[in-house]
Design an enzyme around this catalytic site. Structure first.
Site, short mmCIF file in Angstrom:
data_model
loop_
_atom_site.label_atom_id
_atom_site.label_comp_id
_atom_site.label_asym_id
_atom_site.label_seq_id
_atom_site.Cartn_x
_atom_site.Cartn_y
_atom_site.Cartn_z
N SER A 136 0.82 -1.20 0.00
CA SER A 136 0.00 0.00 0.00
C SER A 136 0.86 1.25 0.00
CB SER A 136 -0.91 0.01 1.22
OG SER A 136 -0.15 -0.06 2.41
N TYR A 190 -3.61 1.43 4.28
CA TYR A 190 -4.65 0.42 4.21
C TYR A 190 -5.12 -0.02 5.59
CZ TYR A 190 -4.09 -0.65 -0.83
OH TYR A 190 -4.08 -0.60 -2.21
N GLU A 201 7.13 7.21 7.39
CA GLU A 201 6.97 7.76 6.05
C GLU A 201 7.26 9.26 6.00
OE1 GLU A 201 3.48 6.51 4.00
OE2 GLU A 201 4.19 4.43 3.92
N CYS A 234 4.40 -5.41 10.53
CA CYS A 234 4.22 -4.39 9.50
C CYS A 234 5.59 -4.18 8.86
CB CYS A 234 3.70 -3.08 10.11
SG CYS A 234 3.63 -1.71 8.92
N THR A 235 5.63 -4.13 7.56
CA THR A 235 6.92 -4.08 6.87
C THR A 235 7.61 -2.73 7.02
OG1 THR A 235 5.67 -3.66 4.82
CG2 THR A 235 6.41 -5.92 5.24
N HIS A 236 6.91 -1.72 7.55
CA HIS A 236 7.57 -0.45 7.87
C HIS A 236 8.42 -0.55 9.13
CE1 HIS A 236 4.50 1.24 5.20
NE2 HIS A 236 5.09 2.42 5.27
#
Length: 281
Positions: free
Chosen positions: A18, A49, A165, A199-201
Protein backbone atom coordinates in the site's frame (compact mmCIF):
# COMPACT_ATOMS: atom_id res chain seq x y z
CA UNK A 1 -17.21 -12.67 -14.27
CA UNK A 2 -13.77 -11.13 -14.63
CA UNK A 3 -11.92 -11.89 -17.81
CA UNK A 4 -9.08 -14.34 -17.94
CA UNK A 5 -5.80 -12.50 -18.37
CA UNK A 6 -3.82 -12.94 -21.60
CA UNK A 7 -1.36 -15.80 -21.35
CA UNK A 8 2.21 -14.58 -20.99
CA UNK A 9 4.98 -17.10 -20.82
CA UNK A 10 7.59 -15.16 -18.87
CA UNK A 11 7.80 -12.18 -16.56
CA UNK A 12 9.09 -10.61 -13.38
CA UNK A 13 8.27 -11.10 -9.72
CA UNK A 14 5.82 -8.43 -8.61
CA UNK A 15 5.92 -6.95 -5.12
CA UNK A 16 2.96 -4.92 -3.96
CA UNK A 17 2.45 -2.71 -0.94
CA UNK A 18 0.00 0.00 0.00
CA UNK A 19 2.97 2.30 0.52
CA UNK A 20 6.68 2.00 1.18
CA UNK A 21 6.99 -0.77 3.77
CA UNK A 22 7.18 -3.47 1.11
CA UNK A 23 10.54 -1.99 0.13
CA UNK A 24 12.00 -3.73 3.21
CA UNK A 25 10.66 -7.03 1.84
CA UNK A 26 12.00 -6.24 -1.63
CA UNK A 27 15.43 -5.45 -0.16
CA UNK A 28 15.63 -8.82 1.61
CA UNK A 29 14.36 -10.77 -1.39
CA UNK A 30 16.77 -9.09 -3.82
CA UNK A 31 19.66 -9.66 -1.41
CA UNK A 32 18.96 -13.41 -1.42
CA UNK A 33 17.68 -13.71 -5.01
CA UNK A 34 19.40 -10.99 -7.05
CA UNK A 35 19.13 -12.81 -10.38
CA UNK A 36 15.40 -12.22 -10.91
CA UNK A 37 13.59 -9.22 -12.37
CA UNK A 38 11.22 -7.34 -10.06
CA UNK A 39 8.34 -4.87 -10.40
CA UNK A 40 7.51 -2.91 -7.25
CA UNK A 41 4.09 -1.27 -7.06
CA UNK A 42 3.12 1.08 -4.24
CA UNK A 43 -0.50 2.23 -3.98
CA UNK A 44 0.67 5.35 -2.17
CA UNK A 45 -2.26 7.49 -3.31
CA UNK A 46 -4.68 5.34 -1.30
CA UNK A 47 -2.46 4.49 1.67
CA UNK A 48 -2.70 3.68 4.50
CA UNK A 49 -4.65 0.42 4.21
CA UNK A 50 -4.55 -0.38 7.94
CA UNK A 51 -7.79 1.39 9.00
CA UNK A 52 -9.76 0.38 5.88
CA UNK A 53 -12.43 -2.33 5.77
CA UNK A 54 -11.80 -5.86 4.51
CA UNK A 55 -13.86 -5.20 1.37
CA UNK A 56 -11.96 -2.04 0.45
CA UNK A 57 -8.54 -3.60 1.09
CA UNK A 58 -9.53 -6.61 -0.99
CA UNK A 59 -10.69 -4.47 -3.90
CA UNK A 60 -7.60 -2.25 -3.86
CA UNK A 61 -5.27 -5.25 -3.58
CA UNK A 62 -7.11 -7.13 -6.33
CA UNK A 63 -6.68 -4.15 -8.66
CA UNK A 64 -2.94 -4.02 -7.93
CA UNK A 65 -2.38 -7.74 -8.44
CA UNK A 66 -4.35 -7.70 -11.69
CA UNK A 67 -2.26 -4.76 -12.89
CA UNK A 68 1.01 -6.55 -12.08
CA UNK A 69 -0.21 -9.69 -13.84
CA UNK A 70 -1.18 -7.61 -16.89
CA UNK A 71 2.42 -6.32 -16.90
CA UNK A 72 3.70 -9.88 -17.17
CA UNK A 73 4.38 -10.83 -13.56
CA UNK A 74 4.11 -14.57 -12.99
CA UNK A 75 4.25 -14.30 -9.22
CA UNK A 76 3.15 -11.48 -6.91
CA UNK A 77 4.23 -11.06 -3.30
CA UNK A 78 1.90 -8.99 -1.12
CA UNK A 79 4.63 -7.17 0.77
CA UNK A 80 1.97 -5.66 3.03
CA UNK A 81 0.63 -7.30 6.18
CA UNK A 82 -2.77 -5.62 5.91
CA UNK A 83 -3.24 -6.83 2.32
CA UNK A 84 -1.97 -10.29 3.29
CA UNK A 85 -4.42 -10.38 6.20
CA UNK A 86 -7.49 -8.98 4.46
CA UNK A 87 -7.16 -9.86 0.77
CA UNK A 88 -4.77 -12.75 0.07
CA UNK A 89 -7.11 -15.66 0.69
CA UNK A 90 -9.94 -14.16 -1.39
CA UNK A 91 -7.59 -13.45 -4.29
CA UNK A 92 -6.10 -16.94 -4.16
CA UNK A 93 -9.48 -18.69 -4.00
CA UNK A 94 -11.73 -16.42 -6.07
CA UNK A 95 -9.63 -14.50 -8.58
CA UNK A 96 -6.60 -16.59 -9.50
CA UNK A 97 -8.62 -19.46 -11.02
CA UNK A 98 -10.32 -16.94 -13.34
CA UNK A 99 -7.22 -14.93 -14.17
CA UNK A 100 -4.61 -17.63 -14.67
CA UNK A 101 -4.34 -20.71 -12.41
CA UNK A 102 -0.65 -21.08 -13.27
CA UNK A 103 0.33 -17.79 -11.62
CA UNK A 104 0.68 -17.29 -7.88
CA UNK A 105 0.04 -14.69 -5.18
CA UNK A 106 1.83 -15.07 -1.84
CA UNK A 107 1.76 -13.07 1.39
CA UNK A 108 4.10 -12.19 4.24
CA UNK A 109 2.21 -13.68 7.21
CA UNK A 110 2.61 -17.39 6.48
CA UNK A 111 6.46 -17.35 6.24
CA UNK A 112 6.67 -15.69 9.66
CA UNK A 113 4.15 -18.13 11.14
CA UNK A 114 6.16 -21.08 9.83
CA UNK A 115 9.32 -20.14 11.75
CA UNK A 116 7.98 -18.53 14.91
CA UNK A 117 7.78 -21.80 16.85
CA UNK A 118 11.53 -22.20 16.42
CA UNK A 119 12.21 -18.66 17.67
CA UNK A 120 10.17 -18.44 20.87
CA UNK A 121 11.43 -20.21 24.00
CA UNK A 122 8.26 -20.14 26.10
CA UNK A 123 5.46 -19.93 23.47
CA UNK A 124 4.47 -16.37 24.42
CA UNK A 125 4.63 -14.24 21.27
CA UNK A 126 3.82 -10.55 20.86
CA UNK A 127 2.69 -8.84 17.65
CA UNK A 128 3.22 -5.17 16.84
CA UNK A 129 1.23 -4.26 13.71
CA UNK A 130 -1.36 -1.96 12.18
CA UNK A 131 -4.88 -1.91 13.52
CA UNK A 132 -6.16 -3.82 10.51
CA UNK A 133 -3.65 -6.64 10.86
CA UNK A 134 -4.24 -7.01 14.60
CA UNK A 135 -8.04 -7.00 14.23
CA UNK A 136 -7.91 -9.57 11.43
CA UNK A 137 -6.40 -12.16 13.81
CA UNK A 138 -4.50 -13.50 10.79
CA UNK A 139 -1.29 -14.10 12.74
CA UNK A 140 -3.18 -15.84 15.54
CA UNK A 141 -4.94 -18.11 13.06
CA UNK A 142 -1.88 -18.95 10.93
CA UNK A 143 0.34 -19.59 13.95
CA UNK A 144 -2.35 -21.73 15.63
CA UNK A 145 -2.45 -24.02 12.58
CA UNK A 146 1.27 -24.73 12.87
CA UNK A 147 2.05 -24.13 16.55
CA UNK A 148 -1.17 -24.68 18.57
CA UNK A 149 0.58 -24.15 21.90
CA UNK A 150 1.74 -20.61 21.12
CA UNK A 151 -0.14 -17.69 22.65
CA UNK A 152 -0.15 -14.61 20.39
CA UNK A 153 -0.86 -11.18 21.85
CA UNK A 154 -1.35 -8.27 19.45
CA UNK A 155 -0.91 -4.53 19.88
CA UNK A 156 -1.95 -2.01 17.24
CA UNK A 157 0.54 0.81 16.60
CA UNK A 158 -1.46 3.41 14.66
CA UNK A 159 1.12 6.22 14.54
CA UNK A 160 4.20 4.20 13.65
CA UNK A 161 3.72 4.15 9.87
CA UNK A 162 3.32 7.95 9.53
CA UNK A 163 6.41 8.46 11.70
CA UNK A 164 8.43 6.39 9.27
CA UNK A 165 6.97 7.76 6.05
CA UNK A 166 7.50 11.36 7.20
CA UNK A 167 11.13 10.51 8.04
CA UNK A 168 10.58 10.99 11.79
CA UNK A 169 11.66 7.48 12.82
CA UNK A 170 14.85 8.78 14.43
CA UNK A 171 13.32 11.89 15.99
CA UNK A 172 12.97 12.30 19.78
CA UNK A 173 9.21 12.57 19.35
CA UNK A 174 9.03 8.99 18.03
CA UNK A 175 10.18 7.65 21.40
CA UNK A 176 6.87 8.43 23.07
CA UNK A 177 4.80 6.48 20.54
CA UNK A 178 7.19 3.53 20.41
CA UNK A 179 7.50 3.17 24.17
CA UNK A 180 3.75 3.57 24.69
CA UNK A 181 2.80 0.68 22.39
CA UNK A 182 5.55 -1.63 23.64
CA UNK A 183 4.52 -0.99 27.25
CA UNK A 184 0.89 -1.72 26.34
CA UNK A 185 1.90 -4.99 24.70
CA UNK A 186 3.99 -6.15 27.64
CA UNK A 187 1.23 -5.25 30.09
CA UNK A 188 -1.11 -7.60 28.22
CA UNK A 189 1.35 -10.50 28.56
CA UNK A 190 4.53 -9.91 30.61
CA UNK A 191 5.77 -13.39 29.65
CA UNK A 192 6.32 -12.48 25.98
CA UNK A 193 9.80 -13.55 24.88
CA UNK A 194 9.47 -12.95 21.11
CA UNK A 195 7.90 -10.01 19.25
CA UNK A 196 6.89 -10.10 15.58
CA UNK A 197 7.09 -6.82 13.71
CA UNK A 198 3.88 -7.41 11.76
CA UNK A 199 4.22 -4.39 9.50
CA UNK A 200 6.92 -4.08 6.87
CA UNK A 201 7.57 -0.45 7.87
CA UNK A 202 8.52 -1.28 11.43
CA UNK A 203 12.12 -2.48 10.90
CA UNK A 204 13.02 1.19 10.36
CA UNK A 205 12.07 1.78 13.99
CA UNK A 206 14.34 -1.02 15.18
CA UNK A 207 16.79 1.19 17.16
CA UNK A 208 13.93 2.68 19.19
CA UNK A 209 12.12 -0.66 19.54
CA UNK A 210 15.26 -2.25 20.99
CA UNK A 211 15.61 0.73 23.31
CA UNK A 212 12.29 -0.03 25.00
CA UNK A 213 12.23 -3.82 24.78
CA UNK A 214 14.05 -6.01 27.27
CA UNK A 215 17.32 -7.31 25.76
CA UNK A 216 16.27 -10.92 26.37
CA UNK A 217 13.23 -10.52 24.09
CA UNK A 218 13.76 -11.53 20.47
CA UNK A 219 12.57 -9.08 17.79
CA UNK A 220 11.44 -10.68 14.52
CA UNK A 221 11.38 -8.51 11.37
CA UNK A 222 9.88 -10.34 8.41
CA UNK A 223 12.13 -9.64 5.44
CA UNK A 224 14.69 -12.42 5.77
CA UNK A 225 12.04 -15.05 6.55
CA UNK A 226 9.90 -14.02 3.58
CA UNK A 227 12.96 -14.12 1.31
CA UNK A 228 14.04 -17.56 2.50
CA UNK A 229 10.48 -18.86 2.18
CA UNK A 230 10.30 -17.57 -1.40
CA UNK A 231 13.62 -19.21 -2.26
CA UNK A 232 12.35 -22.58 -1.00
CA UNK A 233 9.01 -22.06 -2.75
CA UNK A 234 10.71 -21.52 -6.11
CA UNK A 235 12.89 -24.58 -5.56
CA UNK A 236 9.74 -26.64 -5.09
CA UNK A 237 7.77 -25.06 -7.96
CA UNK A 238 10.21 -25.38 -10.84
CA UNK A 239 7.60 -24.79 -13.56
CA UNK A 240 6.87 -21.37 -12.09
CA UNK A 241 10.53 -20.61 -11.49
CA UNK A 242 11.36 -21.26 -15.15
CA UNK A 243 8.83 -18.60 -16.19
CA UNK A 244 10.57 -15.88 -14.18
CA UNK A 245 12.88 -13.60 -16.15
CA UNK A 246 16.41 -13.26 -14.84
CA UNK A 247 18.18 -10.04 -15.77
CA UNK A 248 18.57 -8.61 -12.28
CA UNK A 249 16.44 -5.57 -13.16
CA UNK A 250 13.89 -3.71 -11.05
CA UNK A 251 11.19 -1.20 -11.94
CA UNK A 252 9.25 0.97 -9.49
CA UNK A 253 5.67 2.18 -9.91
CA UNK A 254 3.46 4.34 -7.71
CA UNK A 255 -0.12 5.58 -7.83
CA UNK A 256 1.14 8.83 -6.26
CA UNK A 257 3.64 11.41 -7.48
CA UNK A 258 6.88 9.76 -8.65
CA UNK A 259 8.89 12.59 -7.09
CA UNK A 260 7.19 12.12 -3.75
CA UNK A 261 7.77 8.37 -3.96
CA UNK A 262 11.47 8.85 -4.72
CA UNK A 263 11.89 11.17 -1.76
CA UNK A 264 10.14 8.87 0.71
CA UNK A 265 11.63 5.67 -0.72
CA UNK A 266 15.12 7.04 -0.05
CA UNK A 267 14.41 6.47 3.66
CA UNK A 268 14.10 2.76 2.91
CA UNK A 269 16.56 2.27 0.05
CA UNK A 270 19.32 4.88 0.56
CA UNK A 271 19.78 5.10 -3.18
CA UNK A 272 18.33 7.04 -6.11
CA UNK A 273 15.72 5.21 -8.19
CA UNK A 274 13.57 5.76 -11.25
CA UNK A 275 9.83 5.68 -10.64
CA UNK A 276 6.82 5.77 -12.96
CA UNK A 277 3.24 6.76 -12.19
CA UNK A 278 0.56 4.11 -12.71
CA UNK A 279 -3.24 4.03 -12.45
CA UNK A 280 -5.06 1.09 -10.89
CA UNK A 281 -8.73 2.10 -11.21
Amino acid sequence: MRKRLPNQQQGAIGIFDSGYGGLTILHSIRHLLPQYDYLYLGDNARAPYGPRSFDVVYEFTRQAVEKLFSMGCQLVILGCNTASAKALRSIQQNDLPKWDPDRRVLGVIRPTAEVIGNLTRNNHVGLLATEGTVKSNSYNLEIAKLWPNIKVTGQACPFWVPLIEYNEANSPGADYFVQKRIDQLMQKDPAIDTIILGCTHFPLLMPKIRKYVSPDIRIVPQGDYVAESLKLYLERHTNLERRLTKSGNIQYYTTESPEKFKESASVFLHTNINVEHINLE
